[in-house]
Design a protein around this motif. Structure first.
Motif, PDB file in Angstrom:
ATOM      1  N   THR A  22      57.311  12.508 103.031  1.00 29.71           N
ATOM      2  CA  THR A  22      56.080  12.126 102.367  1.00 29.71           C
ATOM      3  C   THR A  22      55.001  11.688 103.343  1.00 29.71           C
ATOM      4  OG1 THR A  22      56.940   9.888 102.054  1.00 29.71           O
ATOM      5  CG2 THR A  22      57.257  11.450 100.251  1.00 29.71           C
ATOM      6  N   GLY A  24      53.700  13.606 105.567  1.00 28.93           N
ATOM      7  CA  GLY A  24      52.739  14.674 105.724  1.00 28.93           C
ATOM      8  C   GLY A  24      53.058  15.715 106.770  1.00 28.93           C
ATOM      9  N   THR A  39      49.953  14.903 102.873  1.00 24.11           N
ATOM     10  CA  THR A  39      49.205  13.942 102.087  1.00 24.11           C
ATOM     11  C   THR A  39      47.892  13.698 102.798  1.00 24.11           C
ATOM     12  OG1 THR A  39      49.127  11.640 101.336  1.00 24.11           O
ATOM     13  CG2 THR A  39      50.451  12.091 103.281  1.00 24.11           C
ATOM     14  N   ASP A  82      46.992   8.557  97.310  1.00 24.59           N
ATOM     15  CA  ASP A  82      46.221   9.797  97.399  1.00 24.59           C
ATOM     16  C   ASP A  82      46.133  10.516  96.060  1.00 24.59           C
ATOM     17  OD1 ASP A  82      48.790  10.648  97.142  1.00 24.59           O
ATOM     18  OD2 ASP A  82      48.736  12.096  98.789  1.00 24.59           O
TER      19      ASP A  82
END
Length: 218
Positions: A22, A24, A39, A82
């Motif tokens: 998570t 990115g 993200t 986000d």
């Protein structure tokens, strides 16, 4: 890409992380194709040589006997949502500063400056702010701790990969395809697009040239 010492100088003088999925990064999906797990929230980190500071009693004397105080940044964490859908995404980083003094006589307060920088593509400074954290030592106390924070906004559009780049990265490739074994990130255009969409929120002590040189050479 600039080296770590030059980056530290760039950031502290004012003129420049991978975690779980998570965070990115791009990951291989069972060896076939690449899955883009990104993200718009910036990764957070502390650049080399700026995560601790040593204060000396007499300027120019960097011997151990002349150390007045040392401090270090630790427990860096961030929160960022986000999924709000706004044009700008806010990220907040919190961290602890742990300090130790060599002379424990008397109560004392020490204020240390720190910076927070939003970095784009590993080298381009978007914003930079200077903050302060104050540590309070009681009489006879050797150690002190304080908490500080830094916040930053990232433009959602700038932190989002263009659709054609996403398609090129995530397109599934079958074994035997001519480009099956070619990493799409080896394409200079793809690599540049990923860099442009990559942001970091970096924090560290705002060091003098002498403090930075001491950290880099000890």
């Amino acid at each position: 890409m600039i080296n770590r010492l030059r980056l530290a100088v760039f950031l502290t003088m004012g003129i420049a992380l991978a975690g779980c999925k998570t965070a990115g990064e791009l990951v291989v999906d069972q060896g076939v194709g690449i899955s883009a797990i990104r993200t718009v929230c910036p990764a957070v980190g502390v650049p080399n040589y700026t995560g601790d500071v040593t204060v000396f009693r007499v300027p120019g004397d960097t011997s151990a006997a002349n150390i007045d105080l040392t401090a270090a940044i630790t427990n860096l964490r961030s929160t960022c949502d986000d999924a709000t859908g706004g044009d700008r995404v806010y990220s907040n980083a919190t961290f602890d500063v742990l300090a130790r003094r060599t002379d424990t006589r008397g109560a004392r307060q020490v204020t240390l400056p720190y910076y927070s920088v939003v970095l784009r593509g590993g080298s381009s400074v978007v914003t930079k702010r200077i903050g302060q954290v104050t540590l309070s030592f009681a009489d006879g106390q050797e150690r002190a701790q304080a908490r500080a924070q830094a916040g930053a906004y990232v433009d959602r559009a700038e932190a989002t990969l263009p659709q054609d780049i996403r398609d090129q990265i995530t397109r599934r490739r079958k074994a035997g395809d001519e480009d099956a074994a070619i990493d799409p990130l080896s394409d200079p255009a793809v690599k540049a697009a990923v860099a442009r969409a990559t942001f970091e929120l970096l924090v560290g002590f705002q060091l003098t040239e002498q403090q930075l040189a001491y950290n880099a050479t000890r």
